[in-house]
Motif scaffolding. Structure first.
Motif, short mmCIF file in Angstrom:
data_model
loop_
_atom_site.label_atom_id
_atom_site.label_comp_id
_atom_site.label_asym_id
_atom_site.label_seq_id
_atom_site.Cartn_x
_atom_site.Cartn_y
_atom_site.Cartn_z
N THR A 40 0.77 -1.19 0.15
CA THR A 40 0.04 -0.07 -0.04
C THR A 40 0.91 1.26 0.09
OG1 THR A 40 -0.01 -0.11 2.42
CG2 THR A 40 -1.70 -1.22 1.34
N GLY A 41 0.32 2.16 -0.81
CA GLY A 41 0.99 3.71 -0.48
C GLY A 41 1.59 4.11 0.87
N SER A 42 0.50 3.90 1.74
CA SER A 42 0.71 4.52 3.04
C SER A 42 2.01 3.74 3.75
CB SER A 42 -0.65 4.34 3.72
OG SER A 42 -0.94 3.02 3.98
N ALA A 43 2.17 2.57 3.41
CA ALA A 43 3.45 1.73 3.87
C ALA A 43 4.69 2.21 3.39
CB ALA A 43 3.19 0.18 3.51
N VAL A 44 4.64 2.88 2.27
CA VAL A 44 5.98 3.36 1.72
C VAL A 44 6.29 4.80 2.03
CG1 VAL A 44 7.11 3.80 -0.43
CG2 VAL A 44 5.72 1.63 -0.02
N GLN A 45 7.38 5.08 2.63
CA GLN A 45 8.10 6.39 2.78
C GLN A 45 8.66 7.11 1.65
OE1 GLN A 45 10.50 6.48 6.18
NE2 GLN A 45 11.31 8.72 5.55
N GLN A 46 9.36 6.26 0.99
CA GLN A 46 10.32 6.74 -0.18
C GLN A 46 10.73 5.72 -1.03
OE1 GLN A 46 13.49 9.07 1.20
NE2 GLN A 46 14.55 9.45 -0.79
N ILE A 68 11.87 2.38 0.52
CA ILE A 68 11.80 2.69 1.81
C ILE A 68 10.50 2.73 2.58
CG2 ILE A 68 12.95 4.24 3.64
CD1 ILE A 68 14.94 5.20 1.40
N SER A 69 10.37 1.88 3.48
CA SER A 69 9.11 1.57 4.27
C SER A 69 9.27 2.40 5.51
CB SER A 69 8.75 0.17 4.48
OG SER A 69 9.87 -0.40 5.57
N LYS A 70 7.85 2.93 5.83
CA LYS A 70 7.61 3.57 7.04
C LYS A 70 7.74 2.73 8.23
CE LYS A 70 4.35 7.12 5.10
NZ LYS A 70 3.07 7.44 5.27
N LYS A 71 8.31 3.11 9.33
CA LYS A 71 8.67 2.43 10.19
C LYS A 71 7.76 3.05 11.45
CE LYS A 71 12.94 0.50 8.97
NZ LYS A 71 12.74 0.78 7.50
N GLY A 72 7.06 2.05 12.21
CA GLY A 72 6.51 2.35 13.14
C GLY A 72 7.05 2.88 14.64
N SER A 73 7.15 3.89 15.18
CA SER A 73 7.85 4.14 15.94
C SER A 73 7.18 4.36 17.49
CB SER A 73 8.71 5.61 15.83
OG SER A 73 7.76 6.56 15.55
N ASN A 74 6.06 4.07 17.65
CA ASN A 74 5.08 4.20 18.93
C ASN A 74 5.55 3.35 19.66
OD1 ASN A 74 3.81 6.25 17.35
ND2 ASN A 74 2.08 4.72 16.80
#
Length: 123
Positions: A40-46, A68-74
């Motif tokens: 999904t586009g929301s899982a990709v940062q760049q 480059i995927s988005k990483k959850g930092s919570n």
């Protein structure tokens, strides 16, 4: 660019190496196409397109596509609890629990589900 057979190329050169977060993805053809279409586009940062890769990538001259995927930092703990019940001739129940605890680089995850459905079997 992808052709009708799922082969990737960068600026006209075939054999692009696909990496996710800098790690090579050892998939080709339709498997690679399915993986990329399923993201999904929301899982990709760049998305980086490297036309002249360094020796680090050991590419065959076709370039590198680095996703480059988005990483959850919570950090923290969360629970999800669900349940349900029904009745007919006999009762029916279900329940579930999902647990997640993130502490820095460690993530502990688990789930439990329970289901009971008393039915009669008629022959």
């Amino acid at each position: 660019m992808a052709d009708s057979h799922g082969n990737l190329s960068i600026i006209g050169r075939q054999g692009a190496l696909v990496t996710i977060d800098g790690k090579p993805v050892n998939l080709t053809g339709q498997d690679l196409t399915d993986l990329l279409q399923g993201m999904t586009g929301s899982a990709v940062q760049q998305i980086e397109l490297i036309t002249n890769p360094s020796a680090k990538y050991e590419a065959a001259g076709g370039g590198v596509i680095n996703i480059i995927s988005k990483k959850g930092s919570n950090a923290g703990t969360n629970f999800t609890v669900n349940g349900g019940a029904g009745y007919g001739k006999y009762y029916k129940t279900n329940a579930g629990l999902i647990f997640n605890n993130r502490m820095g680089k460690v993530n502990i995850f688990g789930n439990y589900n329970y289901f009971e459905n008393k039915t009669t079997i008629s022959l």
